[in-house]
Design a protein around this motif. Structure first.
Motif, short mmCIF file in Angstrom:
data_model
loop_
_atom_site.label_atom_id
_atom_site.label_comp_id
_atom_site.label_asym_id
_atom_site.label_seq_id
_atom_site.Cartn_x
_atom_site.Cartn_y
_atom_site.Cartn_z
N TYR A 80 27.63 39.31 42.32
CA TYR A 80 27.68 37.96 42.86
C TYR A 80 26.70 37.07 42.09
O TYR A 80 27.03 35.95 41.69
CB TYR A 80 27.33 37.95 44.35
N LEU A 128 37.80 39.01 45.60
CA LEU A 128 36.57 39.46 44.96
C LEU A 128 35.45 38.44 45.17
O LEU A 128 34.33 38.78 45.54
CB LEU A 128 36.80 39.68 43.47
N PRO A 156 26.79 50.68 45.96
CA PRO A 156 27.85 49.67 45.86
C PRO A 156 27.40 48.30 46.34
O PRO A 156 27.72 47.28 45.71
CB PRO A 156 28.95 50.22 46.78
N LEU A 157 26.64 48.27 47.45
CA LEU A 157 26.16 46.98 47.95
C LEU A 157 25.29 46.29 46.90
O LEU A 157 25.43 45.10 46.63
CB LEU A 157 25.34 47.18 49.22
N LEU A 208 32.25 39.38 47.44
CA LEU A 208 30.90 39.44 46.88
C LEU A 208 29.99 38.43 47.54
O LEU A 208 28.83 38.71 47.83
CB LEU A 208 30.96 39.21 45.36
N TRP A 252 38.65 38.27 38.02
CA TRP A 252 38.35 39.59 38.60
C TRP A 252 38.61 40.69 37.57
O TRP A 252 37.92 41.70 37.55
CB TRP A 252 39.12 39.82 39.89
N ILE A 262 28.94 39.83 50.83
CA ILE A 262 27.89 40.84 50.70
C ILE A 262 26.53 40.16 50.51
O ILE A 262 25.54 40.51 51.15
CB ILE A 262 28.18 41.77 49.50
N GLY A 295 27.28 45.01 44.14
CA GLY A 295 28.02 43.84 44.62
C GLY A 295 27.16 42.59 44.61
O GLY A 295 27.58 41.54 44.13
N THR A 324 19.95 46.33 43.06
CA THR A 324 20.38 44.96 42.78
C THR A 324 19.68 44.43 41.54
O THR A 324 20.29 43.92 40.62
CB THR A 324 20.05 44.04 43.97
#
Lengths: 294, 298, 333
Positions: free
Chosen positions: B103, C29, B95-96, C33, B194, C36, B99, B168
């Motif tokens: 981003y 969100l 998940p990281l 993000l 989103w 993170i 994420g 990633t």
């Protein structure tokens, strides 16, 4: 009531904006539940007006000081050579332009007097009111035909009970219903190019926009599919104000009531389609429509 | 490219010398591929030959006994430990990693922060696993974080550091392959960003992301060095991540060094088990990748 | 504008303005993000700072240059000069590149250009499977199988070509630099091959057809069109493989001999930075200087891989810019 370059001093919309509730929203929605087709209340089409619109990509000035208005129940075609800023201008109307890195727009886009670039206006809401169909058909590949049309409704949180009905209405409105009614749960990407584009139109219609922007919607299609879309445009103009960008002058002549010619980011001439193609006022327009450049 | 002098003798067949070179080079590449396959075949054959004898019901159902003489037991604790450690690492890192990739593709753009993150994730990809192990040893094991010294979750932490950049990077590639026109289509329908990300972008990139994650898990499952410092080697099975935990690579490494034929055979058996687990993950990943390519979705 | 301040319409249609509540998920969100991403940066910063602080002791004792370039690693005497380890790391990695890259590139070319379509898919998977074998298994296999089998060959080579530099050795030991390099070559082959294949696949078909259309043989087409086009990408792939080789620990520990004395032949025993950390960390826990020396070894290893990777990224990035397509360098396999 033909669109023409307007100057900021004479516009009928001004009084609408200053007095009474804003005309764009809230909208009358009473008729919606009784008909399965998208609402046909003629009063829903909107007057769109661009005032001193400028658009940039970084330092590149793509659209220069455009003043223009689009009449309700009119189809307006934007023509001009590649890179003249016609797509950019149209993308400013539903604020898609600013999605590109380094792109920005200045000026006003008024829909029945409400400035879409005004403070407090939410860009997401703008796009619900002003729909868009893109150059290449872009159905969501992970979704079925039904889900593609319903996507916009789900994104915007429409009541569950209404969705099926509105999906059917939108598919009918896009003249696609008869072709897909038996396979609504198959992937949208399995349709032919022309069907995909009509699926995208249905998807845009389902959220019941007031204005529909079409950015060269037929450039990736064959002549038969193109003809279908053009017929569709003729039907849709009773319901939504349509602005269509096209590089095909014959297409503009076929579908548009009004045609706008742009060059180098500037608006050169606006007029009734027939007049613009036969007796243009501007020399550059004449050269372009007679095929001397572009 | 080639000069125009060739045009003169276009209709003549290539000279014998050129044809010979062509043949020789083709043969060379055939040979190279053969050579590349030799170690694989040898490794698999040798491992099977040495370890197949160790594989019986007991091998999978008992823990190592640690006795000097007599039955040595199986590798149950190591198999379960590997699943626990790698599983927990994946729960944290996947998940990281997704994420960070989201981003980078959906929000960061070309901004300075995004550039920095991209650069350092790349740097992280190159950090040797043993250095991550060392780092976790310093900050979690020696410090006794969580009331334990060596512990399964600390092994997971080291593996998560190893997996994070891989996840990633592969997720970013998968997300970049989602055509921008889909994002625009969703935005133009009035979807908030989103929802565009959650309902359109992620599903479209899902197979690529899953493939990358599985490959990262497969890579982590075969790592030995960081586990030696962090989860260490024990005999008993445990489901408490805060206790020292056994793992297949560590067990193999330890058994191999013992002057006991039964233990060495157990190491080979454990190697077969580990290869089978990793192969399975890799194959699943490849199948997903292939399917999505065939569909042309991503 | 007035529209923005109006309450929600009764028809359920949104206004041009949205209530703050409906913007909340978007903000959550975005912020989540971003947080993170920042956390990952912070973690890496902490990682680096922590290693630097913990290794300070040995750098104070030996000096940075002294630590890296002194040829004396003697734990018993508390002398930590890591040159034998650095050199061991470099030699084994260089050997791995020398053996592994040409084969990997040849396989990549074979799979993209020459291989019959029917077997291409399965062959590709088989080569990828090389990456699925864990390093400890490679180490085991090399120790029990490769070493005994190759020892006579190595001895013969060392005797016959004793006049060459770094070859002569009286008696070839089982584990040595050469074996370690060979094992590393096998391990980096699938990585280099996978990325090279992706790069070669980006060579435009018209470029290839143009060459063939000129009457070039297939090999000439490969040499004149494909390899130059993919060169930078292949260099990048090799560097990534090199990075992996530099950091590889367990397989190398098993087959290099773990001798902290600099060997004088490629058939001599040696040590690498990664191997020394794996072997000595247990005993070092109670000895601050020793511990600090091992962390410093990790730091040097990190810097080495950083250098190699930066070069690789640069090369791959340039080739991406050239081909305008992202290449999933550094991905799993």
């Amino acid at each position: 009531m033909n669109p023409r370059p307007t100057d900021a001093t004479e516009r009928p919309v001004q009084k609408a904006a200053s007095g009474g509730p804003p005309p764009l929203l809230p909208l009358p929605t009473s008729a919606s539940t009784s008909t399965s087709a998208p609402r046909e209340s003629a009063g829903r089409t909107r007057q769109v007006e661009l005032r001193d619109l400028n658009a940039f990509y970084g330092s590149h000035h793509a659209v220069k000081d455009v003043n223009l208005s689009f009449a309700p129940r009119d189809v307006t075609a934007i023509i001009g050579p590649s890179g003249c800023g016609k797509s950019t201008m149209v993308r400013c109307i539903n604020r898609m332009h600013e999605e590109i890195d380094g792109a920005r727009a200045e000026g006003q886009v008024l829909v029945d007097g409400t400035d879409l670039y005004g403070a407090g206006v939410d860009v997401v809401a703008v796009r619900r009111a002003v729909g868009m169909v893109f150059q290449k058909p872009n159905p969501f590949p992970t979704m079925s035909i039904r889900d593609n049309v319903a996507a916009g409704l789900r994104f915007t949180g429409a009541p569950r009970g209404e969705i099926d009905e509105r999906v059917i209405g939108a598919l009918k409105g896009a003249s696609l219903w008869d072709e897909v009614k038996d396979r609504l749960d198959q992937p949208g990407a399995g349709l032919s190019g022309g069907q995909q584009q009509r699926l995208c139109i249905a998807r845009a219609l389902a959220v019941e926009p007031e204005v529909l922007l079409m950015d060269e919607p037929c450039s990736a299609l064959d002549p038969v599919a193109t003809l279908k879309i053009e017929e569709l445009i003729g039907e849709l103009k009773e319901r939504v104000t349509i602005v269509i960008v096209t590089h095909n002058m014959q297409q503009a002549a076929r579908v548009a009531d009004t045609t706008v010619f742009m060059l180098g980011g500037e608006l050169v001439e606006v007029g009734a389609t027939h007049k613009l193609f036969t007796t243009p006022e501007d020399e550059r327009t004449e050269q372009y429509v007679t095929g001397k450049f572009g | 490219m080639e000069s125009g002098s060739l045009s003169a003798d276009l209709l003549r067949p290539p000279s014998p010398r050129r044809r010979r070179t062509d043949k020789a080079m083709r043969a060379l590449m055939w040979t190279a591929t053969g050579i590349a396959l030799v170690p694989l075949v040898l490794v698999l054959y040798y491992t099977l030959q040495k370890g197949i004898g160790a594989l019986d019901a007991e091998f999978f159902t008992t823990d190592p006994t640690g006795n000097f003489l007599g039955a040595q037991g199986g590798v149950k604790s190591a198999i379960l430990g590997t699943i626990e450690i790698v599983g927990f690492a994946a729960v944290v890192a996947v998940p990281l990693g997704i994420g960070v990739a989201l981003y980078l593709t959906e929000y960061g753009g070309k901004g300075r922060l995004a550039q920095a993150v991209r650069f350092f994730v790349d740097v992280m990809t190159g950090v040797p696993s043993i250095v991550f192990g060392l780092f976790i040893y310093l900050v979690l094991v020696l410090a006794g974080t969580g009331g334990s010294t060596f512990a399964g979750w600390k092994g997971s932490a080291a593996l998560a550091l190893l997996m994070l950049p891989i996840v990633t990077r592969s997720s970013e590639v998968a997300l970049q392959l989602v055509p921008n026109s889909l994002r625009e289509a969703a935005l133009a329908l009035g979807a908030p960003r989103w929802k565009v990300v959650v309902r359109v972008v992620l599903p479209s990139a899902a197979s690529g992301i899953v493939t990358g994650a599985l490959l990262a898990v497969a890579r982590a499952a075969g790592e030995t060095a960081p586990l030696l410092f962090t989860a260490t080697i024990v005999k008993a099975t445990t489901f408490n991540l805060n206790q020292p935990m056994n793992s297949l690579p560590a067990q193999i490494f330890q058994d191999l060094k013992q002057p006991n034929d039964e233990l060495v055979e157990r190491a080979w058996g454990a190697a077969i088990t580990l290869i089978a687990m990793i192969l399975l993950l890799t194959l699943i990943a490849k199948v997903i990748q292939r399917r999505s390519r065939a569909k042309g979705a991503t | 504008m007035e529209a923005a301040t109006q309450p929600m319409s009764t028809g359920g249609r949104p206004q041009l303005g949205r209530s703050p509540a409906s913007r909340l998920p978007d903000q959550i969100l975005r912020l989540g993000l971003t947080a993170i991403a920042v956390a990952v940066l912070a973690l890496l910063a902490y990682f680096f700072v922590k290693l630097a602080i913990e290794s300070r002791l040995v750098f104070e004792e030996e000096g940075i240059l002294g630590f890296v370039f002194a040829n004396n690693w003697n734990v018993a005497a508390s002398i930590y000069g890591a040159l034998p380890l650095v050199v061991g790391t470099l030699i084994t990695s260089a050997l791995a590149l020398l053996f592994g890259v040409p084969v990997a590139v040849a396989v990549a070319v074979f799979l993209t250009e020459l291989c019959p379509k029917r077997v291409r898919g399965s062959l590709t998977i088989v080569v990828d499977l090389l990456a699925a074998v864990p390093s400890v298994v490679y180490g085991l296999w090399a120790f029990y199988f490769l070493i005994p089998k190759l020892k006579p060959v190595e001895q013969w080579f060392a005797d016959t070509f004793h006049f060459l530099p770094f070859v002569a050795i009286d008696s070839v030991p089982g584990p040595n630099y050469f074996i370690a390099g060979l094992v590393l070559a096998i391990m980096l082959l699938p990585i280099v091959c996978a990325i090279s294949r992706e790069v070669l696949a980006t060579v435009p078909a018209d470029l290839k057809e143009a060459s063939l259309g000129l009457g070039l043989t297939r090999w000439e087409m490969i040499r004149t069109s494909m390899l130059p086009y993919a060169r930078r990408g292949i260099v990048g792939a090799s560097m990534l493989g090199l990075g992996r080789a530099i950091g590889e620990t367990i397989a190398v520990t098993i087959v290099i001999g773990d001798s902290p004395i600099l060997g004088h032949s490629i058939f001599g025993q040696g040590y690498t930075l990664a191997a020394v950390i794996a072997n000595e960390f247990n005993e070092a826990a109670a000895n601050p200087l020793h511990k600090s020396a091992l962390i410093a070894a990790g730091l040097v290893l990190f810097v080495l891989t950083l250098l190699v990777n930066s070069i690789a990224r640069l090369a791959v990035m340039r080739s991406e810019r050239q081909s305008g397509r992202p290449i999933s360098a550094g991905g799993g396999v």
